[in-house]
Design a protein around this motif. Structure first.
Motif, PDB file in Angstrom:
ATOM      1  N   ALA A 270      36.961  31.379  38.100  1.00  0.00           N
ATOM      2  CA  ALA A 270      35.770  31.118  37.285  1.00  0.00           C
ATOM      3  C   ALA A 270      34.497  31.192  38.121  1.00  0.00           C
ATOM      4  O   ALA A 270      33.399  31.369  37.566  1.00  0.00           O
ATOM      5  CB  ALA A 270      35.883  29.748  36.616  1.00  0.00           C
ATOM      6  N   ASN A 271      34.610  31.050  39.434  1.00  0.00           N
ATOM      7  CA  ASN A 271      33.463  31.150  40.338  1.00  0.00           C
ATOM      8  C   ASN A 271      33.523  32.414  41.193  1.00  0.00           C
ATOM      9  O   ASN A 271      32.897  32.476  42.253  1.00  0.00           O
ATOM     10  CB  ASN A 271      33.398  29.914  41.241  1.00  0.00           C
ATOM     11  CG  ASN A 271      33.196  28.639  40.465  1.00  0.00           C
ATOM     12  OD1 ASN A 271      32.398  28.617  39.533  1.00  0.00           O
ATOM     13  ND2 ASN A 271      33.908  27.583  40.836  1.00  0.00           N
TER      14      ASN A 271
ATOM     15  N   GLY B  29      32.915  40.404  36.198  1.00  0.00           N
ATOM     16  CA  GLY B  29      33.993  40.721  35.268  1.00  0.00           C
ATOM     17  C   GLY B  29      35.147  39.747  35.361  1.00  0.00           C
ATOM     18  O   GLY B  29      35.770  39.395  34.351  1.00  0.00           O
ATOM     19  N   ILE B  30      35.466  39.301  36.560  1.00  0.00           N
ATOM     20  CA  ILE B  30      36.551  38.338  36.737  1.00  0.00           C
ATOM     21  C   ILE B  30      36.149  36.986  36.162  1.00  0.00           C
ATOM     22  O   ILE B  30      36.968  36.293  35.544  1.00  0.00           O
ATOM     23  CB  ILE B  30      36.921  38.236  38.229  1.00  0.00           C
ATOM     24  CG1 ILE B  30      37.481  39.575  38.725  1.00  0.00           C
ATOM     25  CG2 ILE B  30      37.917  37.112  38.469  1.00  0.00           C
ATOM     26  CD1 ILE B  30      37.840  39.598  40.184  1.00  0.00           C
TER      27      ILE B  30
ATOM     28  N   PRO C 238      39.479  43.181  44.519  1.00  0.00           N
ATOM     29  CA  PRO C 238      39.152  42.671  43.178  1.00  0.00           C
ATOM     30  C   PRO C 238      40.121  43.131  42.103  1.00  0.00           C
ATOM     31  O   PRO C 238      40.396  42.390  41.156  1.00  0.00           O
ATOM     32  CB  PRO C 238      37.737  43.216  42.928  1.00  0.00           C
ATOM     33  CG  PRO C 238      37.177  43.472  44.285  1.00  0.00           C
ATOM     34  CD  PRO C 238      38.340  43.887  45.135  1.00  0.00           C
ATOM     35  N   VAL C 239      40.669  44.351  42.239  1.00  0.00           N
ATOM     36  CA  VAL C 239      41.571  44.845  41.210  1.00  0.00           C
ATOM     37  C   VAL C 239      42.841  44.013  41.155  1.00  0.00           C
ATOM     38  O   VAL C 239      43.406  43.781  40.076  1.00  0.00           O
ATOM     39  CB  VAL C 239      41.890  46.340  41.459  1.00  0.00           C
ATOM     40  CG1 VAL C 239      42.637  46.524  42.772  1.00  0.00           C
ATOM     41  CG2 VAL C 239      42.692  46.925  40.312  1.00  0.00           C
ATOM     42  N   VAL C 240      43.291  43.526  42.305  1.00  0.00           N
ATOM     43  CA  VAL C 240      44.482  42.673  42.318  1.00  0.00           C
ATOM     44  C   VAL C 240      44.173  41.331  41.679  1.00  0.00           C
ATOM     45  O   VAL C 240      44.976  40.794  40.892  1.00  0.00           O
ATOM     46  CB  VAL C 240      44.994  42.493  43.759  1.00  0.00           C
ATOM     47  CG1 VAL C 240      46.189  41.569  43.794  1.00  0.00           C
ATOM     48  CG2 VAL C 240      45.361  43.840  44.363  1.00  0.00           C
ATOM     49  N   ARG C 241      42.998  40.771  41.975  1.00  0.00           N
ATOM     50  CA  ARG C 241      42.634  39.489  41.373  1.00  0.00           C
ATOM     51  C   ARG C 241      42.516  39.616  39.850  1.00  0.00           C
ATOM     52  O   ARG C 241      42.963  38.743  39.107  1.00  0.00           O
ATOM     53  CB  ARG C 241      41.309  38.986  41.956  1.00  0.00           C
ATOM     54  CG  ARG C 241      41.345  38.719  43.440  1.00  0.00           C
ATOM     55  CD  ARG C 241      40.222  37.801  43.881  1.00  0.00           C
ATOM     56  NE  ARG C 241      38.909  38.296  43.549  1.00  0.00           N
ATOM     57  CZ  ARG C 241      38.178  39.104  44.317  1.00  0.00           C
ATOM     58  NH1 ARG C 241      38.684  39.518  45.480  1.00  0.00           N
ATOM     59  NH2 ARG C 241      36.971  39.493  43.956  1.00  0.00           N
ATOM     60  N   GLU C 242      41.940  40.716  39.415  1.00  0.00           N
ATOM     61  CA  GLU C 242      41.743  40.886  37.977  1.00  0.00           C
ATOM     62  C   GLU C 242      43.070  41.087  37.257  1.00  0.00           C
ATOM     63  O   GLU C 242      43.306  40.509  36.188  1.00  0.00           O
ATOM     64  CB  GLU C 242      40.822  42.077  37.722  1.00  0.00           C
ATOM     65  CG  GLU C 242      40.462  42.239  36.252  1.00  0.00           C
ATOM     66  CD  GLU C 242      39.363  43.253  36.046  1.00  0.00           C
ATOM     67  OE1 GLU C 242      38.908  43.406  34.895  1.00  0.00           O
ATOM     68  OE2 GLU C 242      38.960  43.892  37.030  1.00  0.00           O
TER      69      GLU C 242
END
Length: 791
Positions: free
Chosen positions: A439-440, A445-446, A405-409
């Protein structure tokens, strides 16, 4: 002139090849060499060229040859690096790395104390190597023999009399006095006994003394003579004691340069500085352990602006980039790289850093990827649009689908940084597809950051699809279970109002915002009120600029029935329902009385409507079953008598507005209301059937006049037209107002029915209670929905 040009060209052609081009001449101290800036013809790289004219300086040819020989054989980081050399009978050319005389910086006093210590440390290491490992004497150590490279490092030259003490016929003993300015820098023993006195004393003593004079020159400027040796003006206090021992008048009492270096490297010594530690550690960064590397990078990151920029650019930066890409330097090393690049020119950044950054974006290491995204704002302005679109963005988008998730954010946040560098095709195509996925995202948070991102890049989206994309994204976020996602959607809607049309604001966005007014979270409710106020102001402004109506104005000759409801008056504007309800109530009340009277008249005026012949001396009234629409059609469709003509401008609606509330008149009304209780057997007791049922009696055959047919949409009774017709009939009764032209009924039958003969005895009717017709609308359970639909 042409002859001279050809002679020079032939002389160059006859000499050995020298693949370097001469540039500007560089001013230096008194020397046997002439220094030029040069370039390599093959690749255009910079270099310096030391030139010696054999014809003009034939007496010093031995010094020039010795310098060339020693430069070729002496390999040390502190010595000027030789690239190529050419020696002929007329000249000697030595091509070296690009260098600048140290004298320039000394005269301008552009060196910081830390930089001067670092330079003296480098020279001390080189002299120690020459004295100890090389068993040699430099013999010409001064500011004029030291140069600075492109990396800012101090490089030692001036090898004209460099000699090995093992050689009995060393050049320094014979040609030492031919060196320019040798008398000014000569030690006291040489000044008294000549260069042969070197053999009687330690061979390192002459270089120790000259190193002391170099320290004085660096901190104070020029060294005039032996009288200044030992003066501590401008020299750092920590260096005073060791410096004085270097310039001691007795050669055997002097400490070696190696000993001076060792004293300075002690803890807290004058050479114990962070910059010197950096130079020692940068060369073997890849060989350090992880803990040593972390400590080194921490010290490097804490460096101040006092350190030489050129050294960081030419020496530290390449080593750090190699460490990041291949040596395991990691994100911390890249952070130091970004700090150094702030001082680079755009050309240097493009040549030295940009290729490595592009390759690093293809690195699968997540830590490196996150570090690149964090530092992207520091370098995005220096990256060309083409590089971002074609080389960086294809690698960057892989972070949108990364499992971490940190990479996506971080990838999502980087969109705001690179959006100005992306083309419209990339933004409205590939980028929006990835934003639709985030968006999905499963991480709230993302999802929230995606909404914020879309709100900030709205101006960069294509005008053709901008409103569609934003409306779909924001309205979806309004239904997000995460409270901050809903709040972000409301804030984004409030910040992007200019991108929506007035119609979208009123019909799509405001209805979507309204449920948030009663959100369970106060944060969302408060933001919804603010956002809705913004859209209300927008809609009010748009509505104020609209015309009052788009309907064409009515004409005087327009036929057909009038409007079905009266126009609201200013006095009725205080209540939005007052005018409509009062108009219906008043008219329906008046119409109820008129129907009974008209039914009695019609029963006596039309013989065919009676159920049985009327016995002599009596007048029987039968109950009517005619509906309101039927009565209205009879009143409107009755042809006018030939003797009267209808005025076109007088319509049923106008008659209604002239007498909106006619009073009830008692013309046999008691009998009529009494007979209303005996209604036809077909009556089902429904009050609404009173307006909708078909007439039960047969109609007389009436020839239609060639007049315009009234408007009948066939959907509901024309209440306004029917009431207007009844009002007109009422006004034409005995004692009332005359009927409009064309609507009066002629014939004896009507007169006879209206006024019965006095000779006929009228039986007294039974007293009956008239059936009261409730004309108020019936209540229904879906009244609220019906208002909502109609409104």
């Amino acid at each position: 002139m042409n002859f001279l040009k050809s002679a020079v060209a032939s002389a160059i052609a006859q000499g050995p090849p020298f693949p370097y081009s001469f540039g500007d001449k560089v001013d230096i101290d008194s020397s046997i060499w002439t220094l030029y800036n040069g370039t390599k013809r093959e690749d255009g790289s910079n270099c310096s060229i030391f030139s010696f004219d054999v014809v003009a300086n034939k007496s010093r040819l031995t010094l020039a040859k010795n310098a060339l020989k020693k430069l070729r054989t002496m390999r040390h980081p502190g010595v000027i690096k030789v690239l190529d050399a050419v020696e002929t009978e007329t000249y000697i050319y030595i091509a070296t790395e690009r260098v600048v005389p140290l004298r320039w910086n000394v005269k301008r006093k552009s060196l910081s104390p830390e930089t001067m210590k670092w330079g003296l440390y480098s020279v001390a290491r080189t002299i120690k190597f020459i004295n100890d490992e090389g068993s040699s004497i430099h013999g010409n150590l001064k500011v004029g023999s030291v140069y600075t490279s492109e990396s800012g490092e101090w490089k030692l030259g001036g090898f004209e009399v460099l000699s090995n003490v093992k050689d009995d016929d060393a050049i320094i003993y014979t040609y030492g006095s031919l060196v320019p300015d040798s008398g000014r820098y000569a030690p006291p023993e040489v000044a008294r006994g000549g260069w042969d006195s070197i053999k009687k004393n330690p061979h390192s003593s002459i270089d120790a003394y000259n190193y002391g004079t170099l320290i004085f020159e660096v901190f104070n400027g020029d060294f005039v003579g032996a009288d200044q040796a030992g003066q501590t003006k401008g020299i750092p206090p920590a260096m005073h004691a060791s410096y004085k021992r270097l310039v001691n008048a007795t050669p055997k009492a002097r400490i070696t340069v190696g000993a001076f270096l060792q004293q300075g490297q002690r803890t807290g010594g004058f050479f114990d500085t962070s910059l010197i530690k950096l130079t020692d550690g940068i060369d073997n960064l890849g060989m350090k352990s992880e803990e040593e590397r972390e400590e080194f990078l921490s010290d490097l990151d804490s460096l101040t602006d006092d350190f030489p920029e050129d050294f960081f650019k030419m020496k530290v930066l390449p080593e750090l980039l190699k460490s990041v890409e291949f040596g395991g330097g990691g994100p911390k090393a890249f952070g130091v790289v970004m700090k150094i690049t702030t001082k680079l020119s755009s050309d240097d950044f493009e040549a030295r850093v940009q290729p490595v950054v592009v390759r690093l974006f293809g690195n699968p290491d997540r830590a490196i990827r996150v570090c690149l995204l964090d530092n992207l704002p520091h370098m995005i302005d220096r990256l060309p649009n083409k590089v971002v679109n074609d080389k960086i963005f294809p690698h960057l988008v892989s972070g949108f689908t990364d499992l971490a998730p940190v990479v996506r954010e971080q990838t999502l946040k980087s969109v705001l940084v690179i959006i100005s560098k992306l083309s419209d095709r990339v933004i409205n195509g590939e980028l929006l597809k990835y934003l639709a996925k985030t968006a999905n995202d499963e991480q709230p948070g993302i999802r929230t950051n995606t909404t914020i991102c879309l709100g900030k890049i709205a101006k960069n989206l294509g005008t053709a699809s901008r409103s569609k994309v934003l409306i779909a994204a924001f309205t979806r976020s309004l239904r997000d279970p995460f409270v901050h996602a809903r709040s972000a959607a409301l804030m984004a809607l409030g910040a992007t109002t200019e991108h929506f049309t007035d119609e979208d604001c009123a019909t799509k966005l405001m209805p979507a915002i309204c449920p948030s007014l009663i959100d369970k979270e106060k944060l969302v409710r408060d933001q919804a009120v603010k956002t809705l106020d913004v859209y209300m102001q927008r809609v009010r402004k748009a509505a104020s600029a609209m015309p009052e109506t788009v309907l064409p104005p009515p004409t005087a000759n327009e036929g057909g029935a009038g409007p079905r409801m009266s126009t609201p008056q200013p006095s009725e504007a205080s209540s939005w329902t007052g005018w409509a309800i009062s108009s219906f109530t008043n008219k329906l009340s008046a119409a109820a009385g008129e129907i009974q009277t008209d039914a009695a008249n019609n029963s006596t005026a039309n013989p065919s409507s009676l159920s049985a012949p009327t016995p002599p001396g009596s007048a029987r009234l039968t109950p009517t079953t005619s509906s309101a629409s039927a009565l209205h059609r009879q009143a409107v469709k009755s042809p006018p008598p030939p003797s009267m003509s209808r005025t076109p401008s007088t319509t049923a609606a106008e008659a209604y507005f002239k007498d909106p509330e006619p009073a009830f008149e008692d013309e046999g009304g008691d009998d009529a209301w009494g007979d209303m209780g005996d209604m036809d057997e077909n009556d089902d007791g429904n009050d609404d059937a009173f307006f909708d049922a078909k007439p039960a009696v047969s109609k007389p055959t009436i020839k239609k006049a060639a007049s315009p047919a009234p408007f009948d949409d066939g959907s509901e009774p024309d209440f306004a037209g029917w009431l207007a017709a009844q009002a007109s009939k009422k006004s034409g009764a005995p004692g009332g107002k005359p009927l409009p032209k064309g609507l009066s009924k002629g014939g004896a039958a009507a007169t006879t029915a209206r006024k019965p003969s006095a000779t006929v005895a009228k039986p007294k009717p039974k007293p009956v209670v008239a059936k009261k017709i409730d004309t108020t609308p019936k209540e229904t359970n879906d009244d609220e929905d019906g208002w909502g639909d109609g409104w």
